[in-house]
Design a protein around this motif. Structure first.
Motif, PDB file in Angstrom:
ATOM      1  N   VAL A   1       0.830  -1.203   0.000  1.00 28.93           N
ATOM      2  CA  VAL A   1       0.000   0.000   0.000  1.00 28.93           C
ATOM      3  C   VAL A   1       0.864   1.252   0.000  1.00 28.93           C
ATOM      4  CG1 VAL A   1      -1.648   1.344   1.376  1.00 28.93           C
ATOM      5  CG2 VAL A   1      -1.984  -1.115   1.070  1.00 28.93           C
ATOM      6  N   TRP A   2       1.891   1.291   0.861  1.00 20.90           N
ATOM      7  CA  TRP A   2       2.751   2.469   0.933  1.00 20.90           C
ATOM      8  C   TRP A   2       3.446   2.742  -0.390  1.00 20.90           C
ATOM      9  CZ3 TRP A   2       5.015   0.167   6.002  1.00 20.90           C
ATOM     10  CH2 TRP A   2       4.160   0.477   7.078  1.00 20.90           C
ATOM     11  N   ARG A   3       3.883   1.686  -1.055  1.00 26.45           N
ATOM     12  CA  ARG A   3       4.632   1.848  -2.305  1.00 26.45           C
ATOM     13  C   ARG A   3       3.729   1.832  -3.546  1.00 26.45           C
ATOM     14  NH1 ARG A   3      10.273   0.231  -2.719  1.00 26.45           N
ATOM     15  NH2 ARG A   3      11.276   0.330  -0.667  1.00 26.45           N
ATOM     16  N   ARG A   4       2.421   1.719  -3.326  1.00 24.95           N
ATOM     17  CA  ARG A   4       1.448   1.688  -4.432  1.00 24.95           C
ATOM     18  C   ARG A   4       1.794   0.575  -5.416  1.00 24.95           C
ATOM     19  NH1 ARG A   4       0.725   8.236  -5.578  1.00 24.95           N
ATOM     20  NH2 ARG A   4       0.103   8.754  -3.434  1.00 24.95           N
ATOM     21  N   MET A   5       1.917  -0.640  -4.871  1.00 23.10           N
ATOM     22  CA  MET A   5       2.310  -1.808  -5.658  1.00 23.10           C
ATOM     23  C   MET A   5       1.152  -2.785  -5.863  1.00 23.10           C
ATOM     24  SD  MET A   5       5.958  -2.575  -3.759  1.00 23.10           S
ATOM     25  CE  MET A   5       6.166  -4.152  -4.607  1.00 23.10           C
ATOM     26  N   ALA A   6      -0.088  -2.290  -5.853  1.00 24.52           N
ATOM     27  CA  ALA A   6      -1.231  -3.187  -5.967  1.00 24.52           C
ATOM     28  C   ALA A   6      -1.203  -3.960  -7.283  1.00 24.52           C
ATOM     29  CB  ALA A   6      -2.536  -2.404  -5.847  1.00 24.52           C
ATOM     30  N   TYR A   7      -0.962  -3.280  -8.385  1.00 21.97           N
ATOM     31  CA  TYR A   7      -0.873  -3.948  -9.683  1.00 21.97           C
ATOM     32  C   TYR A   7       0.314  -4.900  -9.711  1.00 21.97           C
ATOM     33  CZ  TYR A   7      -4.401  -2.060 -12.877  1.00 21.97           C
ATOM     34  OH  TYR A   7      -5.572  -1.788 -13.537  1.00 21.97           O
ATOM     35  N   PHE A   8       1.407  -4.496  -9.073  1.00 26.69           N
ATOM     36  CA  PHE A   8       2.605  -5.328  -9.013  1.00 26.69           C
ATOM     37  C   PHE A   8       2.299  -6.654  -8.323  1.00 26.69           C
ATOM     38  CE2 PHE A   8       6.636  -6.824  -7.480  1.00 26.69           C
ATOM     39  CZ  PHE A   8       7.585  -6.363  -8.370  1.00 26.69           C
ATOM     40  N   SER A   9       1.596  -6.574  -7.196  1.00 27.67           N
ATOM     41  CA  SER A   9       1.261  -7.799  -6.468  1.00 27.67           C
ATOM     42  C   SER A   9       0.278  -8.656  -7.251  1.00 27.67           C
ATOM     43  CB  SER A   9       0.678  -7.454  -5.097  1.00 27.67           C
ATOM     44  OG  SER A   9      -0.510  -6.690  -5.214  1.00 27.67           O
ATOM     45  N   ASP A  10      -0.664  -8.032  -7.958  1.00 28.92           N
ATOM     46  CA  ASP A  10      -1.613  -8.788  -8.774  1.00 28.92           C
ATOM     47  C   ASP A  10      -0.897  -9.542  -9.892  1.00 28.92           C
ATOM     48  OD1 ASP A  10      -3.891  -8.229  -7.388  1.00 28.92           O
ATOM     49  OD2 ASP A  10      -4.523  -6.565  -8.650  1.00 28.92           O
ATOM     50  N   ALA A  11       0.022  -8.852 -10.572  1.00 29.54           N
ATOM     51  CA  ALA A  11       0.752  -9.497 -11.663  1.00 29.54           C
ATOM     52  C   ALA A  11       1.572 -10.669 -11.157  1.00 29.54           C
ATOM     53  CB  ALA A  11       1.653  -8.470 -12.355  1.00 29.54           C
ATOM     54  N   THR A  12       2.210 -10.496 -10.005  1.00 30.47           N
ATOM     55  CA  THR A  12       2.998 -11.584  -9.429  1.00 30.47           C
ATOM     56  C   THR A  12       2.113 -12.763  -9.053  1.00 30.47           C
ATOM     57  OG1 THR A  12       4.554  -9.948  -8.558  1.00 30.47           O
ATOM     58  CG2 THR A  12       4.677 -12.167  -7.644  1.00 30.47           C
ATOM     59  N   ALA A  13       0.945 -12.459  -8.465  1.00 35.84           N
ATOM     60  CA  ALA A  13       0.016 -13.513  -8.065  1.00 35.84           C
ATOM     61  C   ALA A  13      -0.545 -14.250  -9.278  1.00 35.84           C
ATOM     62  CB  ALA A  13      -1.119 -12.925  -7.230  1.00 35.84           C
ATOM     63  N   HIS A  14      -0.890 -13.507 -10.322  1.00 36.60           N
ATOM     64  CA  HIS A  14      -1.448 -14.140 -11.519  1.00 36.60           C
ATOM     65  C   HIS A  14      -0.421 -15.049 -12.190  1.00 36.60           C
ATOM     66  CE1 HIS A  14      -4.729 -10.816 -12.036  1.00 36.60           C
ATOM     67  NE2 HIS A  14      -4.885 -11.556 -10.949  1.00 36.60           N
ATOM     68  N   ALA A  15       0.844 -14.692 -12.080  1.00 42.83           N
ATOM     69  CA  ALA A  15       1.892 -15.532 -12.665  1.00 42.83           C
ATOM     70  C   ALA A  15       1.986 -16.877 -11.967  1.00 42.83           C
ATOM     71  CB  ALA A  15       3.236 -14.808 -12.601  1.00 42.83           C
ATOM     72  N   ALA A  16       1.414 -16.970 -10.769  1.00 46.81           N
ATOM     73  CA  ALA A  16       1.453 -18.232 -10.042  1.00 46.81           C
ATOM     74  C   ALA A  16       0.772 -19.354 -10.816  1.00 46.81           C
ATOM     75  CB  ALA A  16       0.795 -18.073  -8.676  1.00 46.81           C
ATOM     76  N   VAL A  17      -0.244 -19.021 -11.607  1.00 46.42           N
ATOM     77  CA  VAL A  17      -0.929 -20.038 -12.407  1.00 46.42           C
ATOM     78  C   VAL A  17       0.036 -20.645 -13.425  1.00 46.42           C
ATOM     79  CG1 VAL A  17      -2.854 -20.480 -13.983  1.00 46.42           C
ATOM     80  CG2 VAL A  17      -3.133 -18.866 -12.092  1.00 46.42           C
ATOM     81  N   LEU A  18       0.890 -19.800 -14.001  1.00 42.89           N
ATOM     82  CA  LEU A  18       1.906 -20.313 -14.915  1.00 42.89           C
ATOM     83  C   LEU A  18       2.893 -21.209 -14.164  1.00 42.89           C
ATOM     84  CD1 LEU A  18       3.076 -20.319 -17.757  1.00 42.89           C
ATOM     85  CD2 LEU A  18       4.364 -18.255 -17.180  1.00 42.89           C
ATOM     86  N   GLY A  19       3.176 -20.862 -12.916  1.00 45.79           N
ATOM     87  CA  GLY A  19       4.028 -21.707 -12.085  1.00 45.79           C
ATOM     88  C   GLY A  19       3.421 -23.069 -11.836  1.00 45.79           C
ATOM     89  N   VAL A  20       2.101 -23.106 -11.659  1.00 42.79           N
ATOM     90  CA  VAL A  20       1.400 -24.382 -11.488  1.00 42.79           C
ATOM     91  C   VAL A  20       1.561 -25.244 -12.739  1.00 42.79           C
ATOM     92  CG1 VAL A  20      -0.865 -25.449 -11.206  1.00 42.79           C
ATOM     93  CG2 VAL A  20      -0.256 -23.448  -9.836  1.00 42.79           C
ATOM     94  N   ALA A  21       1.379 -24.626 -13.907  1.00 44.11           N
ATOM     95  CA  ALA A  21       1.527 -25.358 -15.164  1.00 44.11           C
ATOM     96  C   ALA A  21       2.941 -25.898 -15.318  1.00 44.11           C
ATOM     97  CB  ALA A  21       1.167 -24.446 -16.343  1.00 44.11           C
ATOM     98  N   LEU A  22       3.938 -25.084 -14.978  1.00 44.57           N
ATOM     99  CA  LEU A  22       5.331 -25.509 -15.082  1.00 44.57           C
ATOM    100  C   LEU A  22       5.610 -26.683 -14.148  1.00 44.57           C
ATOM    101  CD1 LEU A  22       8.231 -24.989 -16.131  1.00 44.57           C
ATOM    102  CD2 LEU A  22       8.531 -23.428 -14.202  1.00 44.57           C
ATOM    103  N   ALA A  23       5.093 -26.594 -12.927  1.00 44.50           N
ATOM    104  CA  ALA A  23       5.319 -27.662 -11.952  1.00 44.50           C
ATOM    105  C   ALA A  23       4.688 -28.973 -12.410  1.00 44.50           C
ATOM    106  CB  ALA A  23       4.765 -27.249 -10.597  1.00 44.50           C
ATOM    107  N   LEU A  24       3.465 -28.906 -12.937  1.00 40.96           N
ATOM    108  CA  LEU A  24       2.801 -30.114 -13.407  1.00 40.96           C
ATOM    109  C   LEU A  24       3.514 -30.710 -14.623  1.00 40.96           C
ATOM    110  CD1 LEU A  24      -0.956 -29.052 -13.078  1.00 40.96           C
ATOM    111  CD2 LEU A  24       0.370 -30.528 -11.555  1.00 40.96           C
ATOM    112  N   ALA A  25       4.005 -29.845 -15.496  1.00 40.09           N
ATOM    113  CA  ALA A  25       4.696 -30.334 -16.692  1.00 40.09           C
ATOM    114  C   ALA A  25       6.015 -31.002 -16.356  1.00 40.09           C
ATOM    115  CB  ALA A  25       4.921 -29.176 -17.666  1.00 40.09           C
ATOM    116  N   LEU A  26       6.719 -30.474 -15.357  1.00 37.41           N
ATOM    117  CA  LEU A  26       8.030 -31.010 -14.979  1.00 37.41           C
ATOM    118  C   LEU A  26       7.948 -32.037 -13.857  1.00 37.41           C
ATOM    119  CD1 LEU A  26      10.169 -27.722 -15.047  1.00 37.41           C
ATOM    120  CD2 LEU A  26       9.910 -29.451 -16.840  1.00 37.41           C
TER     121      LEU A  26
END
Length: 272
Positions: free
Chosen positions: A40-65
């Motif tokens: 909140v202090w650093r106004r990183m709301a979009y930053f945190s959303d983008a990082t969280a959304h990338a987690a789905v790609l991490g799930v795909a990578l983990a399942l593939a490997l």
């Protein structure tokens, strides 16, 4: 083929399963409170959303490997956070760049997991969390990650706070703002991995931002805000689970709705 099923609720599974989900949610609240304050202090709301959304790609990578999903989520979330840090440095229109990356990462993850051989394709748990399905092993991972996150934030608290107020002031004190941004990036990736099981990739950003924004209305110091954010997050977890019990609603989204309700109440009661 990606399918979406009805999210499980407490009412359909019985009140006896409330203990482990509540403990898992409290662990997430403990970690998300202090970190969410910096978001909140650093106004990183979009930053945190983008990082969280990338987690789905991490799930795909983990399942593939065929590796642990937690490892895949941490690696991809960290890579995304580092990439976003580099792209947003010194550019105008950062919100646009972060918004594009956030939605693109989520879409890419959903597409990628559809091509993973043997993947079940039910993305509901990854998107909205499966807090009602948390077991003893997952609980240990959540609390272990939460304690690590809190330890890192407390260790670097003064330095992170000083760099948040003014990077020039932090530099004059002999601190390295770039290294401190890296610390925040690492901790953000960890909290995404911790929260994926509880509230999912789409809602973890809300648990970072909403409790911290709620606590800010009444806090008189950064420490009070960080502590208050954890308290608000914990109350939201318990309230959301109770709502799921008595109203028969999905547990993860109910937790976020409870947090949003507390935010609205804080705005109404905010001292002049």
């Amino acid at each position: 083929m990606v399918t979406v099923t009805i999210l499980p609720t407490v009412a359909t599974m019985g009140i006896e399963i409330l203990i482990l989900p509540a403990m898992a949610g409290l662990g997430l609240a403990l970690a998300a409170g202090p970190l969410g304050s910096f978001v909140v202090w650093r106004r990183m709301a979009y930053f945190s959303d983008a990082t969280a959304h990338a987690a789905v790609l991490g799930v795909a990578l983990a399942l593939a490997l065929h590796i642990n999903v937690l490892i895949g989520v941490v690696v991809v979330a960290l890579v995304m956070a580092l990439l976003l840090t580099r792209l947003s440095r010194g550019h105008a229109g950062d919100d646009t760049n972060l918004g594009v990356m956030a939605h693109s990462a989520l879409a890419l993850g959903l597409v990628a997991i559809a091509f993973v051989p043997g993947a079940r394709g039910d993305m509901t748990g990854f998107l909205f969390g499966e807090i009602l399905a948390v077991g003893a092993r997952e609980l240990m991972v959540i609390w272990g990650g939460a304690m690590l996150i809190v330890a890192i934030v407390l260790w670097q608290w003064h330095a992170l706070l000083l760099a948040t107020v003014s990077e020039e002031l932090a530099t004059s004190e002999g601190l390295n703002p770039q290294r401190l941004r890296l610390v925040l990036t690492l901790v953000l990736a960890l909290v995404v991995a911790v929260g994926l099981k509880s509230v999912g990739a789409l809602l973890i950003g809300a648990m970072l931002v909403i409790p911290a924004a709620t606590a800010r209305a009444f806090a008189r110091s950064p420490e009070q805000m960080a502590f208050g954010a954890s308290v608000v997050g914990a109350v939201s977890v318990l309230a959301g689970l109770l709502v799921s019990l008595y109203v028969d609603t999905p547990a993860g989204p109910s937790i976020v709705v409870a947090a949003a309700g507390m935010f609205a109440l804080s705005r109404a009661l905010k001292p002049a």
